[in-house]
Scaffold this active site. Sequence first.
Site, PDB file in Angstrom:
ATOM      1  N   GLY A  90       0.868  -1.285  -0.105  1.00 41.64           N
ATOM      2  CA  GLY A  90       0.181   0.126   0.064  1.00 41.64           C
ATOM      3  C   GLY A  90       0.886   1.299   0.031  1.00 41.64           C
ATOM      4  N   LYS A 110      12.421   0.055   0.110  1.00 38.15           N
ATOM      5  CA  LYS A 110      10.965   0.222   0.031  1.00 38.15           C
ATOM      6  C   LYS A 110      10.678   1.705  -0.388  1.00 38.15           C
ATOM      7  CE  LYS A 110       6.923  -0.944   2.430  1.00 38.15           C
ATOM      8  NZ  LYS A 110       6.588  -2.009   3.439  1.00 38.15           N
ATOM      9  N   ASP A 203       2.219  -2.727  12.330  1.00 46.37           N
ATOM     10  CA  ASP A 203       1.502  -3.108  11.327  1.00 46.37           C
ATOM     11  C   ASP A 203       1.854  -4.578  11.103  1.00 46.37           C
ATOM     12  OD1 ASP A 203       0.027  -3.026   8.718  1.00 46.37           O
ATOM     13  OD2 ASP A 203       1.736  -2.044   7.638  1.00 46.37           O
TER      14      ASP A 203
END
Lengths: 808, 180
Positions: A90, A110, A203
């Site tokens: 996401g 990332k 998360d």
Amino acid sequence: MDNKRHQQLHTLFEALIDLDPAERAARAQSLCPDDESLRHEAIELCRISDDTPLPMIDAPPPGMDELLNAEGPGEMIGPYRLVRHAGEGGFGVVWEAEQTEPIRRRVAIKLIKPGMDSRQVLRRFDDERQTLARLDHPGIARVLEAGATVRGHPYFLMDFIDGVPITDYCDEHRLPIAGRIRLFDQVCAAIEHAHQRGVIHRDIKASNVLVVDAETGPSVRVIDFGIARALDEHDEAPTRITRSGQFVGTPTSMSPEQLAGGFADTRSDVYALGVLLYELLTGESPFADAGVSRENPSSPSSRFTAARDRTETAAKARDCHPGEIGRSLRGELDWIVLRAIQHDPERRYPSVGEFAADLRRYLNNEPVLARPPSRIYLARKFIARNRAFVGSIAVSGAALVVASVVSVSFAISEAQQRRVAQDALTQADRENRIAQVTSEFMTEGLIAAARPDQLGRDVKMRDAARFAADRIDGYKGLEEAPEVEATVRLSIGKTLGQLSEGEAAVKITEPAYAFRRKTLGENDPETLAALIDLGASYRVAGMRAEALDAYQRAEQGYEMLYGPDDARTLTTVRRIGGIQMDLAQDAMAEKSLLRAIDGLAKLGPEYASDLYLARKTLQSLYSNMGRNEEAETLANELVMQAPALFGEGSLQQASLEGMLGNLALTAGRSKEAAEHFTNAIAIRLAKVGPDNGGLIEFLGNRAYAYNSLGRLDEAYADTVEAVRIADKAFGPESLESLLGCNNALYFGTRVGKFEEAERFGLRAWKNAPGTRLPQQQVGANLVDLYQAWEKADPGKGHVEQAAPYGGG
Amino acid sequence: MVDEEGWSSDRLLELLYDELRELAAARLRRLPPGSTLQPTALVHEAYMRLAGDDDAWSGRAHFFGAAARAMRNVLIDRARRRAAARYGGGRNRITLDTGMLGLPKQAEDETLLALDEALDRLTALNERQGQAVVLLYYGGLTQQQAAELLGVSTRTVERDWRFAKAWLQRELGPGASTGE
């Protein structure tokens, strides 16, 4: 045909498009008089074409911007060269990259997609950098650094993990349930390490928990530590929606408090771990289906059973039959998972460590801490509801009764839980009802008993227990949960027994034993526990033969279940020895007690207090049998042990001091006896206060010791005090009071306190009939009194007063 | 521009890679060719598709045509993939995180897919018009370049483009928009 018409349409369009819109209809009519629909279509297309730019086709293709702005292979991000696209999430895209200078290594980068303020992201990451640096655990992939690309997009540099998400790994390797839990235990260990260093992941989900095949077997790596927080734009602001309208984090695994915009803490990670475990066990997220309430997710076993179409596949991936899975999930494993994903953080496991510990207990077949949530919930609710009131009860004993009953009814024994677990689904409802009825009974039956408006202010524990005992018969609702009623009965019975209310204890305990015997069988451990309680009630009620029978049957049951050397068998043998002593079966009692002592001594230090009680009973037996030397040796040993077992100044110690005093008194060592009694009295006073009935025996015996030593004033003072206590503890007409009065009469006469002695003596005389106090003995003392009084104060007619009592 | 005799296919790719990237970016940004932009994922993906193609590399024209078709395919594939994930096809897959796809993308993807279907219908009715749209819209070519490529006059490309745009817009309905 269509192609030809399309060509005609284009031709007509070209003829019309450059004209003034008002002229097109007439021109079309003249060019194409026969085809009205073609004319209309051409005019319509012209009209659309007039509106430039066209909303769709004049804009760049949607999505192109994103693609053109993305990084590509070969591109350098700082010293790292992007090699391969490794995943997409996401927040952005993950690349496998390599560093060549100063050392060659593989890393993961990332890249966060456009829309985030990179300065803010980096600042928040910087805030956590110190904390993140403290993470050092094989199960944690570190975030090495954060930065911004030349286009200004934030990126994170991480250890490159060549692994697969834990869910995929488990399915690909067809790991059974236990194997999955063991792998999950590694995840817990990593998260716990982070929690202990103040880092919350925020998360946790399958794609952030990778498994690599190490030499030692599958090994877990948790990735993305610190990233969720850095990306949370609203870490300092009130809402959670980012500018691009997306949640930071993953809604299906995110805790309700995070979704609601609250602060995440370790229990939020517990929640996400629970969701992950749920997925590992069932193959699905608890909230995968639309409409599943977050407050009330279905248990893993019921989810597994409900999803029939997917059950086969999921079972295959777990290397077993669908039925097995359902069975192994049901019960304790269900409870563990459901406790972790409780909506209210307070009701979850307080830490990842406790979550993991419960799972290990499950794997080791030990009882787990998790309970069906409804029961925990109701119990807490019940206590919360009554806390203020419980605290204000005038007699603290009543609160103890409440507490003990609550704890037994909510901690229904292990065996019962296993039965409960046999049908977790329908059981949940039932549990609810049972808990409700129990709590109602507590409120109306027990707590009401302690209410001033029901029984008066100065209510005694005895009254509260009796009150509850009177109510339990036919209490509406409890008949639906007879096993709970039985447990409550046993608890109240025990309380009554400890209060010497033998008959009431027997009355309330007998049905509980009968119920368990009927439903569980004669030799079920719980039936036997009830039988022990019943035996104890019989003993207090003076029904010694019944008590002996109960204990002997219990002993046979335990021996059959656990063998002759088990602690449960041996403590029952000790009880048998005690009853045999009461029944004056001295030889049998000695045999029983020696067997208990011998066996318990072999069981190790955890049974030291049971061993102690057995030896103390033997000590009393020897004392009764007149084997004083053995009795005294034993008592001396025991008095040394008591502080270690029961603490300094325990009632056990007091009792032994009393015993030693008696032995010294019998042996004619009066001074030593008086010292022992003084010790016993001091301990008891400190422990239970000045009005306690247990002091009477010590005071009475010390009076005898003082008497032998010629310290008559002190002897008299002790007897007067004994009467005062007896009046208060047992009532002025109780046997204890009357015996005390008789003693006070005797010593009062000896010290010349004739008037007081007379008052004590007359009270004893009047109330003696029907008690164990022989009236003629009181009479003889009264005669002595009047004769002594006459002697001390002659001619006042005292000697005549002796006439009714046999004097004269 | 480039001496045809010196081309190897690798060299061609290398040259065209940069050129195509600049053209695509210019198309998007309305910037003159030559501005400095990073290599793009779009071009890279097109490049990879072409590199796997066994078609003969006969020259730039061919490459531009193939690149434009590749770009169309890349965009459509992405939109389809996202739509599939959205409607549950992506259960338990992690490369595309279903929980994270923002709703605003949905309208875009639907428009893109509808446009693709309309373009197929247009190509069936008139292949040259369909090709022009691919080159201009997805490939980011100028009308002159497209004319060269299709072997027609610039005027023809102009006329095809104007008509095709109106036709496609009608197919999509008046409300269709990319929102950009």
